[in-house]
Design a protein around this motif. Sequence first.
Motif, short mmCIF file in Angstrom:
data_model
loop_
_atom_site.label_atom_id
_atom_site.label_comp_id
_atom_site.label_asym_id
_atom_site.label_seq_id
_atom_site.Cartn_x
_atom_site.Cartn_y
_atom_site.Cartn_z
N VAL A 8 0.86 -1.18 0.00
CA VAL A 8 0.00 0.00 0.00
C VAL A 8 0.89 1.23 0.00
CG1 VAL A 8 -1.67 1.37 1.26
CG2 VAL A 8 -1.91 -1.11 1.19
N ARG A 9 0.82 1.94 -1.10
CA ARG A 9 1.66 3.11 -1.28
C ARG A 9 1.33 4.15 -0.23
NH1 ARG A 9 2.91 6.46 -5.77
NH2 ARG A 9 0.79 7.00 -6.38
N ARG A 10 2.30 4.50 0.59
CA ARG A 10 2.07 5.60 1.51
C ARG A 10 2.84 6.80 0.99
NH1 ARG A 10 -0.18 6.59 6.49
NH2 ARG A 10 0.71 8.43 7.51
N LEU A 11 2.14 7.67 0.34
CA LEU A 11 2.76 8.86 -0.22
C LEU A 11 3.23 9.78 0.89
CD1 LEU A 11 0.04 9.51 -2.92
CD2 LEU A 11 2.41 8.89 -3.40
N THR A 12 4.27 10.53 0.62
CA THR A 12 4.66 11.55 1.59
C THR A 12 3.54 12.57 1.69
OG1 THR A 12 5.69 12.99 -0.04
CG2 THR A 12 7.09 11.32 0.97
N PHE A 13 3.49 13.22 2.82
CA PHE A 13 2.40 14.16 3.02
C PHE A 13 2.42 15.28 1.97
CE2 PHE A 13 0.34 17.82 4.88
CZ PHE A 13 -0.88 17.26 5.16
N GLY A 14 3.61 15.76 1.68
CA GLY A 14 3.71 16.83 0.67
C GLY A 14 3.13 16.41 -0.67
N ALA A 15 3.46 15.21 -1.09
CA ALA A 15 3.01 14.72 -2.39
C ALA A 15 1.49 14.66 -2.47
CB ALA A 15 3.60 13.34 -2.66
N LEU A 16 0.89 14.36 -1.36
CA LEU A 16 -0.57 14.24 -1.28
C LEU A 16 -1.28 15.52 -1.72
CD1 LEU A 16 -1.33 11.49 -0.20
CD2 LEU A 16 -1.58 12.49 2.06
N PHE A 17 -0.72 16.65 -1.34
CA PHE A 17 -1.31 17.93 -1.73
C PHE A 17 -0.70 18.48 -3.00
CE2 PHE A 17 -2.63 19.19 2.84
CZ PHE A 17 -3.87 18.58 2.65
N ARG A 18 0.61 18.24 -3.15
CA ARG A 18 1.33 18.85 -4.27
C ARG A 18 0.90 18.27 -5.61
NH1 ARG A 18 6.07 17.16 -2.92
NH2 ARG A 18 6.02 15.43 -4.37
N GLU A 19 0.81 16.98 -5.69
CA GLU A 19 0.58 16.35 -6.99
C GLU A 19 -0.80 16.68 -7.57
OE1 GLU A 19 2.37 12.71 -7.88
OE2 GLU A 19 4.23 13.45 -7.02
N PRO A 20 -1.84 16.58 -6.78
CA PRO A 20 -3.13 16.99 -7.35
C PRO A 20 -3.14 18.45 -7.77
CG PRO A 20 -3.47 15.72 -5.35
CD PRO A 20 -2.00 16.00 -5.44
N TYR A 21 -2.55 19.29 -6.95
CA TYR A 21 -2.56 20.72 -7.26
C TYR A 21 -1.76 21.00 -8.53
CZ TYR A 21 -1.98 25.76 -6.79
OH TYR A 21 -1.98 27.11 -7.01
N ALA A 22 -0.60 20.37 -8.63
CA ALA A 22 0.24 20.56 -9.81
C ALA A 22 -0.49 20.07 -11.07
CB ALA A 22 1.57 19.83 -9.65
N HIS A 23 -1.14 18.97 -10.95
CA HIS A 23 -1.87 18.43 -12.10
C HIS A 23 -2.99 19.37 -12.52
CE1 HIS A 23 -4.56 15.78 -14.42
NE2 HIS A 23 -3.44 15.20 -14.80
N TYR A 24 -3.72 19.84 -11.54
CA TYR A 24 -4.80 20.78 -11.81
C TYR A 24 -4.27 22.03 -12.51
CZ TYR A 24 -8.11 24.53 -10.82
OH TYR A 24 -8.94 25.61 -10.94
N LEU A 25 -3.20 22.57 -11.99
CA LEU A 25 -2.62 23.77 -12.60
C LEU A 25 -2.24 23.53 -14.05
CD1 LEU A 25 -0.17 25.62 -10.17
CD2 LEU A 25 -2.46 26.29 -10.92
#
Lengths: 159, 159
Positions: A8-25
């Motif tokens: 079960v992939r446990r993403l770093t906390f930063g990635a959890l917010f960063r990746e969706p936001y970056a993708h959206y942008l």
Amino acid sequence: MDEIEVPVRRLTFGALFREPYAHYLGWLYARLQERGFPDIRVAHSAVLRTIDAERGSRVTTLAERAGMTKQSMAYLVDSLVELDYLEIVPDPDDKRAKLARLTRRGRKLVATAGALGAEYEALLAGRIGADEMAELRRLLTIVVDALPGWTPGEGGEDK
Amino acid sequence: MDEIEVPVRRLTFGALFREPYAHYLGWLYARLQERGFPDIRVAHSAVLRTIDAERGSRVTTLAERAGMTKQSMAYLVDSLVELDYLEIVPDPDDKRAKLARLTRRGRKLVATAGALGAEYEALLAGRIGADEMAELRRLLTIVVDALPGWTPGEGGEDK
DNA sequence: CTATTTAGACAGTTATTCTGACCATACCGC
DNA sequence: GCGGTATGGTCAGAATAACTGTCTAAATAG
């Protein structure tokens, strides 16, 4: 019987917010480009998110809201004036002051960006399910409401 | 009997992702500053997130992973070398190539940043509740897993 | 009416990213 | 094993996005 290890992939906390936001942008600015706003840049959103859509706003006010210096905000406003998204008019209430106000094109941009936000949300809902999307929205709203006034290091800025 | 209107704030979709991420970034870099890494900047995270912690990585590899040009990545790597977070060693497998590798200080930084991420998550859990936090993590993980390969306009970048 | 505050402008600096042009080494086909 | 292409990296130049510091003019408080 041995268990098979399910990683079960446990993403770093930063990635959890960063990746969706970056993708959206990335998605948003690609769509804006297609829809007739190729010259708009991410930094401009600091203005567009904070401006008073009817009356316009002073640079000083925008700078405060966006959490940046007047000079930096003036730079962004200038560039949006250049691109015909904003116009500068004197503030009737204060002879020192000027208001930056959306032009017709500026209003179109803001409307389009708003619609695209909803479009992305719908797209994402299509991928993860409407229920999950509603739950995600609920939780993120709770988070945003819980943020103000935490750390002394501030934190009201972004890209 | 009239209903009293409860104004349920419906945040724009962008704000939903942007504000938590911005707050986290502000908090993280304030803490890093306190804990002995005052010279680290947000842009550096593109390197630190993508580098092979044991072996080190080539600039070209880092650039690919971070979604930026070799030149931009080289600039960031240079600055981290300057600050004694990275050192450059020749790549034994290819005489053209060099590896950027974490120094002792670099390893400390990465470890601290990881711990701070967990610390922030715990702090947030304390504010919204552990159950809600677990649910939020579950949903965001689903979102991140759903992202790759959407738009032609890419979207693997960030700050 | 004077002193202070506020709105904005001007000048200069730093950081972050890009494009385009290169050089040196490695690898592949013959 | 030589010649051509691909790959790793660098140099030079530019655009964007912020910053600090200084200054003028208008507004407002006493």
